[in-house]
Scaffold this motif. Structure first.
Motif, PDB file in Angstrom:
ATOM      1  N   ILE A 161       0.836  -1.202   0.000  1.00 22.32           N
ATOM      2  CA  ILE A 161       0.000   0.000   0.000  1.00 22.32           C
ATOM      3  C   ILE A 161       0.870   1.251   0.000  1.00 22.32           C
ATOM      4  N   ASP A 162       2.012   1.230   0.689  1.00 25.36           N
ATOM      5  CA  ASP A 162       2.885   2.419   0.719  1.00 25.36           C
ATOM      6  C   ASP A 162       3.425   2.740  -0.671  1.00 25.36           C
ATOM      7  N   THR A 163       3.834   1.706  -1.409  1.00 24.27           N
ATOM      8  CA  THR A 163       4.340   1.938  -2.764  1.00 24.27           C
ATOM      9  C   THR A 163       3.227   2.405  -3.682  1.00 24.27           C
ATOM     10  N   LEU A 164       2.052   1.812  -3.554  1.00 24.43           N
ATOM     11  CA  LEU A 164       0.928   2.233  -4.389  1.00 24.43           C
ATOM     12  C   LEU A 164       0.588   3.696  -4.134  1.00 24.43           C
ATOM     13  N   ARG A 165       0.572   4.105  -2.862  1.00 33.54           N
ATOM     14  CA  ARG A 165       0.317   5.519  -2.546  1.00 33.54           C
ATOM     15  C   ARG A 165       1.372   6.412  -3.192  1.00 33.54           C
ATOM     16  N   ALA A 166       2.633   5.984  -3.122  1.00 31.16           N
ATOM     17  CA  ALA A 166       3.720   6.803  -3.671  1.00 31.16           C
ATOM     18  C   ALA A 166       3.584   6.942  -5.185  1.00 31.16           C
ATOM     19  N   VAL A 167       3.213   5.854  -5.880  1.00 29.16           N
ATOM     20  CA  VAL A 167       3.062   5.906  -7.331  1.00 29.16           C
ATOM     21  C   VAL A 167       1.866   6.783  -7.712  1.00 29.16           C
ATOM     22  N   CYS A 168       0.733   6.558  -7.050  1.00 29.63           N
ATOM     23  CA  CYS A 168      -0.469   7.335  -7.379  1.00 29.63           C
ATOM     24  C   CYS A 168      -0.315   8.803  -6.986  1.00 29.63           C
ATOM     25  N   GLY A 169       0.480   9.069  -5.952  1.00 23.78           N
ATOM     26  CA  GLY A 169       0.700  10.439  -5.520  1.00 23.78           C
ATOM     27  C   GLY A 169       1.858  11.120  -6.214  1.00 23.78           C
ATOM     28  N   ALA A 170       2.434  10.449  -7.235  1.00 25.18           N
ATOM     29  CA  ALA A 170       3.539  10.999  -8.038  1.00 25.18           C
ATOM     30  C   ALA A 170       4.779  11.269  -7.196  1.00 25.18           C
ATOM     31  N   ARG A 171       4.939  10.537  -6.079  1.00 24.94           N
ATOM     32  CA  ARG A 171       6.161  10.666  -5.286  1.00 24.94           C
ATOM     33  C   ARG A 171       7.251   9.736  -5.809  1.00 24.94           C
ATOM     34  N   THR A 172       6.851   8.800  -6.639  1.00 26.02           N
ATOM     35  CA  THR A 172       7.794   7.957  -7.370  1.00 26.02           C
ATOM     36  C   THR A 172       7.100   7.525  -8.649  1.00 26.02           C
ATOM     37  N   SER A 173       7.873   6.992  -9.584  1.00 31.93           N
ATOM     38  CA  SER A 173       7.281   6.545 -10.844  1.00 31.93           C
ATOM     39  C   SER A 173       7.099   5.034 -10.820  1.00 31.93           C
ATOM     40  N   MET A 174       6.241   4.556 -11.695  1.00 35.68           N
ATOM     41  CA  MET A 174       6.046   3.118 -11.816  1.00 35.68           C
ATOM     42  C   MET A 174       7.362   2.437 -12.183  1.00 35.68           C
ATOM     43  N   ALA A 175       8.117   3.047 -13.090  1.00 34.88           N
ATOM     44  CA  ALA A 175       9.384   2.451 -13.541  1.00 34.88           C
ATOM     45  C   ALA A 175      10.371   2.313 -12.392  1.00 34.88           C
ATOM     46  N   LEU A 183       7.512  -3.034  -6.659  1.00 35.97           N
ATOM     47  CA  LEU A 183       6.277  -3.263  -7.415  1.00 35.97           C
ATOM     48  C   LEU A 183       6.586  -4.248  -8.537  1.00 35.97           C
ATOM     49  N   ARG A 184       5.702  -5.225  -8.713  1.00 35.26           N
ATOM     50  CA  ARG A 184       5.907  -6.219  -9.763  1.00 35.26           C
ATOM     51  C   ARG A 184       4.722  -6.223 -10.715  1.00 35.26           C
ATOM     52  N   LEU A 185       5.007  -6.244 -12.011  1.00 35.04           N
ATOM     53  CA  LEU A 185       3.993  -6.327 -13.049  1.00 35.04           C
ATOM     54  C   LEU A 185       4.202  -7.626 -13.820  1.00 35.04           C
ATOM     55  N   ASP A 186       3.160  -8.415 -13.924  1.00 30.54           N
ATOM     56  CA  ASP A 186       3.235  -9.686 -14.635  1.00 30.54           C
ATOM     57  C   ASP A 186       2.191  -9.708 -15.749  1.00 30.54           C
ATOM     58  N   GLY A 187       2.579 -10.257 -16.892  1.00 27.62           N
ATOM     59  CA  GLY A 187       1.691 -10.318 -18.050  1.00 27.62           C
ATOM     60  C   GLY A 187       2.466  -9.927 -19.291  1.00 27.62           C
ATOM     61  N   ASP A 188       1.829 -10.077 -20.461  1.00 30.07           N
ATOM     62  CA  ASP A 188       2.553  -9.685 -21.674  1.00 30.07           C
ATOM     63  C   ASP A 188       2.664  -8.158 -21.742  1.00 30.07           C
ATOM     64  N   LEU A 199      -4.207   2.262 -14.066  1.00 27.85           N
ATOM     65  CA  LEU A 199      -3.881   2.690 -12.710  1.00 27.85           C
ATOM     66  C   LEU A 199      -3.594   4.178 -12.643  1.00 27.85           C
ATOM     67  N   LEU A 200      -2.814   4.689 -13.589  1.00 24.20           N
ATOM     68  CA  LEU A 200      -2.312   6.058 -13.461  1.00 24.20           C
ATOM     69  C   LEU A 200      -3.243   7.110 -14.039  1.00 24.20           C
ATOM     70  N   ALA A 201      -4.127   6.741 -14.966  1.00 22.81           N
ATOM     71  CA  ALA A 201      -4.956   7.748 -15.633  1.00 22.81           C
ATOM     72  C   ALA A 201      -5.752   8.629 -14.682  1.00 22.81           C
ATOM     73  N   PRO A 202      -6.413   8.079 -13.634  1.00 23.45           N
ATOM     74  CA  PRO A 202      -7.199   8.952 -12.749  1.00 23.45           C
ATOM     75  C   PRO A 202      -6.341   9.943 -11.951  1.00 23.45           C
ATOM     76  N   PHE A 203      -5.039   9.667 -11.829  1.00 23.45           N
ATOM     77  CA  PHE A 203      -4.169  10.522 -11.028  1.00 23.45           C
ATOM     78  C   PHE A 203      -3.288  11.427 -11.883  1.00 23.45           C
ATOM     79  N   THR A 204      -3.475  11.370 -13.219  1.00 25.67           N
ATOM     80  CA  THR A 204      -2.673  12.161 -14.148  1.00 25.67           C
ATOM     81  C   THR A 204      -3.520  13.240 -14.772  1.00 25.67           C
ATOM     82  N   PRO A 205      -3.162  14.523 -14.643  1.00 22.60           N
ATOM     83  CA  PRO A 205      -3.950  15.585 -15.266  1.00 22.60           C
ATOM     84  C   PRO A 205      -3.988  15.425 -16.772  1.00 22.60           C
ATOM     85  N   PRO A 206      -5.080  15.795 -17.417  1.00 20.68           N
ATOM     86  CA  PRO A 206      -5.141  15.760 -18.885  1.00 20.68           C
ATOM     87  C   PRO A 206      -4.070  16.673 -19.474  1.00 20.68           C
ATOM     88  N   PRO A 207      -3.654  16.432 -20.717  1.00 22.84           N
ATOM     89  CA  PRO A 207      -2.586  17.237 -21.335  1.00 22.84           C
ATOM     90  C   PRO A 207      -2.865  18.729 -21.342  1.00 22.84           C
TER      91      PRO A 207
END
Length: 209
Positions: A161-175, A183-188, A199-207
């Protein structure tokens, strides 16, 4: 409005409803998600919401003997009301100790989902946050989120939850979170990209913001 507030206007009532939007919960699970609420007050609110027809109380019986609380169809109709209230509340100052819980972050995906920006985004995904698992299914440009798992998810996200908060709050990047192992991402590749956008769209301002 007065009649609606007679049903859901007591303190904590709407937050109890919020906790049930993603699926049934046990009493102790509800209590854990509502910081500062006493067991007596929660019991009182639940009884009132059950009596009014907003919440249903269900006993699973032997051998589990678990009692679950869930929204009735009428109670679920409060979802757009709560989302709109949440958007309105984003302009209010945060409390000094305010931190979004897992359920609140998942609901933020729903509340902030911009169908116009989503394009053809679709699929079934799992978010594994600490000990909780959430199923996220996107079809017809709209996400549906519930507590539980997905049969053969297109992609999965596993983190704290701490990492998810940091990513959604732009305190760190997904990368950065992925490279650090937090954070681990699995799938093609394409499914992982769609999950990341979801995940990130609701927390990212439109262009043009």
């Amino acid at each position: 409005m007065a009649r609606a507030l007679d049903v859901i206007g007591e303190r904590w009532a709407l937050l109890v409803v919020r906790e049930l939007l993603l699926g049934p919960r046990r009493f102790n699970d509800l209590l854990g998600g509502l910081s500062g609420m006493s067991p007596n007050v929660l019991n009182q609110r639940l009884n009132e919401l059950v009596d009014c027809g907003v919440v249903n109380r269900r006993d699973l019986g032997a051998p589990t003997r678990v009692r679950l609380y869930e929204l009735t169809p009428w109670g679920r109709e409060l979802q757009p009301v709560l989302f709109q209230l949440g958007r309105w509340g984003t302009r209010a100052p945060l409390p000094p100790d305010g931190e979004l819980g897992v359920g609140s972050l998942m609901l933020s995906l729903l509340a902030g989902f911009d169908q116009a920006r989503a394009g053809e985004l679709r699929g079934a995904y799992e978010f594994r946050i600490n000990t909780e698992t959430y199923a996220v299914e996107v079809a017809d440009g709209l996400p549906r989120i519930r507590r539980g798992t997905v049969d053969q998810p297109d992609a999965t996200l596993t983190t704290s939850i701490d990492t998810l908060r940091a990513v959604c709050g732009a305190r760190t990047s997904m990368a950065v979170a992925v490279r650090s192992g937090d954070l681990r991402l699995d799938g093609d590749q394409h499914a992982v990209q769609r999950l990341t956008e979801l995940l990130l769209a609701p927390f990212t301002p439109p262009p043009d913001a």
